[in-house]
Design an enzyme around this catalytic site. Sequence first.
Site, PDB file in Angstrom:
ATOM      1  N   HIS A  78       0.830  -1.212   0.000  1.00 45.66           N
ATOM      2  CA  HIS A  78       0.000   0.000   0.000  1.00 45.66           C
ATOM      3  C   HIS A  78       0.864   1.261   0.000  1.00 45.66           C
ATOM      4  O   HIS A  78       0.571   2.222  -0.719  1.00 45.66           O
ATOM      5  CB  HIS A  78      -0.951   0.004   1.200  1.00 45.66           C
ATOM      6  CG  HIS A  78      -1.947  -1.102   1.180  1.00 45.66           C
ATOM      7  ND1 HIS A  78      -2.824  -1.342   2.218  1.00 45.66           N
ATOM      8  CD2 HIS A  78      -2.222  -2.053   0.244  1.00 45.66           C
ATOM      9  CE1 HIS A  78      -3.576  -2.389   1.926  1.00 45.66           C
ATOM     10  NE2 HIS A  78      -3.223  -2.839   0.735  1.00 45.66           N
ATOM     11  N   HIS A 241      -9.181  -1.940  -5.425  1.00 51.16           N
ATOM     12  CA  HIS A 241      -8.114  -2.269  -4.476  1.00 51.16           C
ATOM     13  C   HIS A 241      -7.106  -3.224  -5.106  1.00 51.16           C
ATOM     14  O   HIS A 241      -5.908  -3.166  -4.792  1.00 51.16           O
ATOM     15  CB  HIS A 241      -8.655  -2.873  -3.179  1.00 51.16           C
ATOM     16  CG  HIS A 241      -7.571  -3.071  -2.170  1.00 51.16           C
ATOM     17  ND1 HIS A 241      -7.051  -2.028  -1.429  1.00 51.16           N
ATOM     18  CD2 HIS A 241      -6.840  -4.165  -1.826  1.00 51.16           C
ATOM     19  CE1 HIS A 241      -6.073  -2.482  -0.666  1.00 51.16           C
ATOM     20  NE2 HIS A 241      -5.924  -3.773  -0.888  1.00 51.16           N
ATOM     21  N   ASP A 245      -3.168  -2.613  -5.194  1.00 53.29           N
ATOM     22  CA  ASP A 245      -2.154  -3.607  -4.821  1.00 53.29           C
ATOM     23  C   ASP A 245      -1.169  -3.849  -5.962  1.00 53.29           C
ATOM     24  O   ASP A 245       0.045  -3.933  -5.752  1.00 53.29           O
ATOM     25  CB  ASP A 245      -2.825  -4.938  -4.458  1.00 53.29           C
ATOM     26  CG  ASP A 245      -3.270  -5.003  -3.010  1.00 53.29           C
ATOM     27  OD1 ASP A 245      -2.897  -4.120  -2.211  1.00 53.29           O
ATOM     28  OD2 ASP A 245      -3.999  -5.958  -2.670  1.00 53.29           O
ATOM     29  N   HIS A 268      -0.445 -10.985  -5.219  1.00 54.06           N
ATOM     30  CA  HIS A 268       0.922 -10.571  -4.923  1.00 54.06           C
ATOM     31  C   HIS A 268       1.955 -11.528  -5.518  1.00 54.06           C
ATOM     32  O   HIS A 268       2.962 -11.096  -6.074  1.00 54.06           O
ATOM     33  CB  HIS A 268       1.125 -10.485  -3.409  1.00 54.06           C
ATOM     34  CG  HIS A 268       0.143  -9.573  -2.726  1.00 54.06           C
ATOM     35  ND1 HIS A 268       0.074  -8.219  -2.999  1.00 54.06           N
ATOM     36  CD2 HIS A 268      -0.814  -9.813  -1.800  1.00 54.06           C
ATOM     37  CE1 HIS A 268      -0.875  -7.677  -2.260  1.00 54.06           C
ATOM     38  NE2 HIS A 268      -1.423  -8.615  -1.516  1.00 54.06           N
TER      39      HIS A 268
END
Length: 307
Positions: A78, A241, A245, A268
């Site tokens: 973030h 979001h 990310d 991720h």
Amino acid sequence: MLAQRTLKTLTKAVGVGLHSGQRVELTLRPAAPDTGIVFRRVDLPEPVDIPVKAESVTDTRLASTISVGQAKVHTVEHLMSACAGLGIDNLYVDITAEEVPILDGSASSFVFLLQSAGVVEQTAPKRFIRVLKPVQVSEGEGQNIKWARLEPYHGYKLSFEIEFHHPAVDSTGQQVVFDMSEGVYARDIARARTFGFTKDVEMMRANGLALGGGLDNAIVMDDYKVLNADGLRYDDEFVKHKILDAMGDLYIVGHPLLAAYSAFRSGHAMNNQLLRALLVQPDAYEIVTFDKSSQAPKGFAALQPAW
């Protein structure tokens, strides 16, 4: 020339780690040209610097973790996303625990911190990684497939599609495109919060995760609806979001990308795999600078305004 950027002065924040639940103090400090973004564990007997680069990522379970030796910093994405959105090239991040504070669960608090310190240009050219040919990573097949892709593009555009079979998510947009030349990161992306499901919380906490999570720093859903009293900040906050990310995960490469990123159900781990797949192909990218700001893609030259 289009110049590198750092902060005018230092700024501080105190919060808790989303997964660790630990209190943590964060100090963001100016750094010299070509320093990059460096996390510094100042709570250890001897402070340890952890430079941000794709090879520093050592764990991608529910967050991006960077390490040097035994020193780690969890959940960097973030803050890295805010740096990407505001074009911060050089920064020291002093931290007193092993996880970046979650603050409100989005990047907007980090944007506020960075802008309150002031963003200044430096006497060195800003270096970009320009993608020269498509690079893609994928996992699974059929209904279980996930993928992420980078393609040549004179600018920075991100397209993301999610697929959650949940009433609250299904009723919102599950695909979004954000282009740095057309949108404003702080307004359009930064306020999107992380999200989770009550059915997963017990399992996560049993594994030492989400210990600092709650309705004040995440969107929380039961089997049917969003439980936050104030609802959503964007109609399509969930997929936004994921864009937030992705911008943070990709900025771990150390320079802003000139590329079009697209992804389906990525996360991720896959974002980091994509960076590594790019870096092992020397003919897939080049480092470029712009002698005149006017030569750079729209959206990079201007200092990003606050929302």
